[in-house]
Design a protein around this motif. Structure first.
Motif, PDB file in Angstrom:
ATOM      1  N   ILE A 190     -10.910   9.695  -5.644  1.00 18.79           N
ATOM      2  CA  ILE A 190     -10.102   8.706  -4.940  1.00 18.79           C
ATOM      3  C   ILE A 190      -9.914   7.548  -5.917  1.00 18.79           C
ATOM      4  O   ILE A 190     -10.892   6.950  -6.361  1.00 18.79           O
ATOM      5  N   VAL A 191      -8.667   7.289  -6.249  1.00 15.73           N
ATOM      6  CA  VAL A 191      -8.367   6.323  -7.296  1.00 15.73           C
ATOM      7  C   VAL A 191      -7.582   5.167  -6.698  1.00 15.73           C
ATOM      8  O   VAL A 191      -6.647   5.370  -5.919  1.00 15.73           O
ATOM      9  N   ASN A 192      -7.973   3.964  -7.066  1.00 11.65           N
ATOM     10  CA  ASN A 192      -7.202   2.771  -6.703  1.00 11.65           C
ATOM     11  C   ASN A 192      -6.842   2.047  -7.990  1.00 11.65           C
ATOM     12  O   ASN A 192      -7.353   2.370  -9.048  1.00 11.65           O
ATOM     13  N   PRO A 193      -5.958   1.046  -7.921  1.00 10.45           N
ATOM     14  CA  PRO A 193      -5.497   0.413  -9.158  1.00 10.45           C
ATOM     15  C   PRO A 193      -6.489  -0.561  -9.798  1.00 10.45           C
ATOM     16  O   PRO A 193      -6.182  -1.165 -10.806  1.00 10.45           O
TER      17      PRO A 193
ATOM     18  N   ALA B 249     -11.626   1.977  -1.077  1.00 14.60           N
ATOM     19  CA  ALA B 249     -10.540   1.891  -2.056  1.00 14.60           C
ATOM     20  C   ALA B 249      -9.470   0.910  -1.595  1.00 14.60           C
ATOM     21  O   ALA B 249      -8.912   0.165  -2.404  1.00 14.60           O
ATOM     22  N   VAL B 250      -9.206   0.879  -0.299  1.00 17.19           N
ATOM     23  CA  VAL B 250      -8.223  -0.066   0.238  1.00 17.19           C
ATOM     24  C   VAL B 250      -8.780  -1.487   0.168  1.00 17.19           C
ATOM     25  O   VAL B 250      -8.118  -2.409  -0.314  1.00 17.19           O
ATOM     26  N   THR B 251     -10.003  -1.663   0.612  1.00 17.62           N
ATOM     27  CA  THR B 251     -10.613  -2.994   0.661  1.00 17.62           C
ATOM     28  C   THR B 251     -10.747  -3.607  -0.724  1.00 17.62           C
ATOM     29  O   THR B 251     -10.441  -4.785  -0.922  1.00 17.62           O
ATOM     30  N   HIS B 252     -11.205  -2.825  -1.689  1.00 16.26           N
ATOM     31  CA  HIS B 252     -11.485  -3.382  -3.010  1.00 16.26           C
ATOM     32  C   HIS B 252     -10.377  -3.126  -4.031  1.00 16.26           C
ATOM     33  O   HIS B 252     -10.377  -3.747  -5.093  1.00 16.26           O
TER      34      HIS B 252
ATOM     35  N   GLU C 104      -1.371   1.876  -5.336  1.00 15.53           N
ATOM     36  CA  GLU C 104      -1.420   3.215  -4.748  1.00 15.53           C
ATOM     37  C   GLU C 104      -2.856   3.708  -4.674  1.00 15.53           C
ATOM     38  O   GLU C 104      -3.623   3.568  -5.617  1.00 15.53           O
ATOM     39  N   ILE C 105      -3.187   4.292  -3.530  1.00 10.37           N
ATOM     40  CA  ILE C 105      -4.444   5.020  -3.369  1.00 10.37           C
ATOM     41  C   ILE C 105      -4.093   6.486  -3.602  1.00 10.37           C
ATOM     42  O   ILE C 105      -3.226   7.034  -2.933  1.00 10.37           O
ATOM     43  N   ARG C 106      -4.758   7.091  -4.551  1.00  9.68           N
ATOM     44  CA  ARG C 106      -4.463   8.483  -4.898  1.00  9.68           C
ATOM     45  C   ARG C 106      -5.701   9.328  -4.629  1.00  9.68           C
ATOM     46  O   ARG C 106      -6.785   9.031  -5.139  1.00  9.68           O
TER      47      ARG C 106
ATOM     48  N   LEU D 159       0.842  -1.205   0.000  1.00  7.51           N
ATOM     49  CA  LEU D 159       0.000   0.000   0.000  1.00  7.51           C
ATOM     50  C   LEU D 159       0.867   1.241   0.000  1.00  7.51           C
ATOM     51  O   LEU D 159       1.734   1.408   0.858  1.00  7.51           O
ATOM     52  N   SER D 160       0.633   2.091  -0.970  1.00  6.44           N
ATOM     53  CA  SER D 160       1.222   3.424  -0.965  1.00  6.44           C
ATOM     54  C   SER D 160       0.092   4.408  -1.251  1.00  6.44           C
ATOM     55  O   SER D 160      -0.987   4.014  -1.701  1.00  6.44           O
TER      56      SER D 160
END
Length: 175
Positions: A170-173, A141-144, A154-156, A114-115
């Motif tokens: 909020i963007v996740n990969p 975003a972290v969970t999914h 990265e969570i942006r 996680l970054s």
């Protein structure tokens, strides 16, 4: 002339009744959205808390000093969440700080998987937002977006102000 005056009176009364109904509908919509937001916060907060406590439990035997630091971070995060949660609005800067604190706690759980990055200019940071509005979105975003990926990501969090509009993403990969 009398009929015209009576008709005008009824039109005015109907118009005022219509405006009152519109106002009540808007008040109901605002109350409904606030209740929905409170319910979402109530669901996410325990999930985050249980995950954090499990992380602390895992660290106690192997890294007791890290477990103590995580306890302090978690306590500080919960204290700040309760403090800002009682206010109507807070500056986005404060909300972003809470989101970063949440991500630092989650980083203990996910490690290098996680970054995160936060990009927001000063005009966006000064905007007033509902308290804890980002927490469920960041947790989601972290969970999914991170937990289910072997390499993590990265969570942006990006925020920008365009005139009267504040745009937050909020963007996740993951899709």
């Amino acid at each position: 002339l009398y009929l015209l005056a009576a008709a005008l009176h009824y039109v005015i009364v109907a118009f005022e009744a219509s405006r009152g109904a519109e106002r009540r509908a808007l008040e109901f919509e605002v109350a409904s959205r606030e209740a929905e937001l409170r319910a979402l916060r109530a669901q996410i907060h325990p999930h985050f808390l249980f995950n954090s406590l499990n992380s602390i439990n895992a660290l106690i035997a192997a890294k007791p000093e890290e477990a103590r630091r995580l306890c302090v971070r978690l306590a500080d995060f919960l204290r700040r969440s309760l403090t800002v949660g009682s206010r109507e609005t807070i500056p986005l800067a404060e909300e972003l700080d809470l989101a970063e604190q949440l991500l630092s706690i989650e980083k203990v759980r996910f490690g290098d998987r996680l970054s995160h990055a936060v990009v927001a200019d000063d005009t966006a940071r000064a905007c007033a937002v509902p308290p804890l509005v980002l927490q469920p979105l960041v947790e989601n975003a972290v969970t999914h977006g991170i937990a289910q990926m072997l390499d993590g990501g990265e969570i942006r969090i990006e925020a920008e102000r365009r005139g009267e509009e504040l745009r937050i993403s909020i963007v996740n990969p993951r899709d």
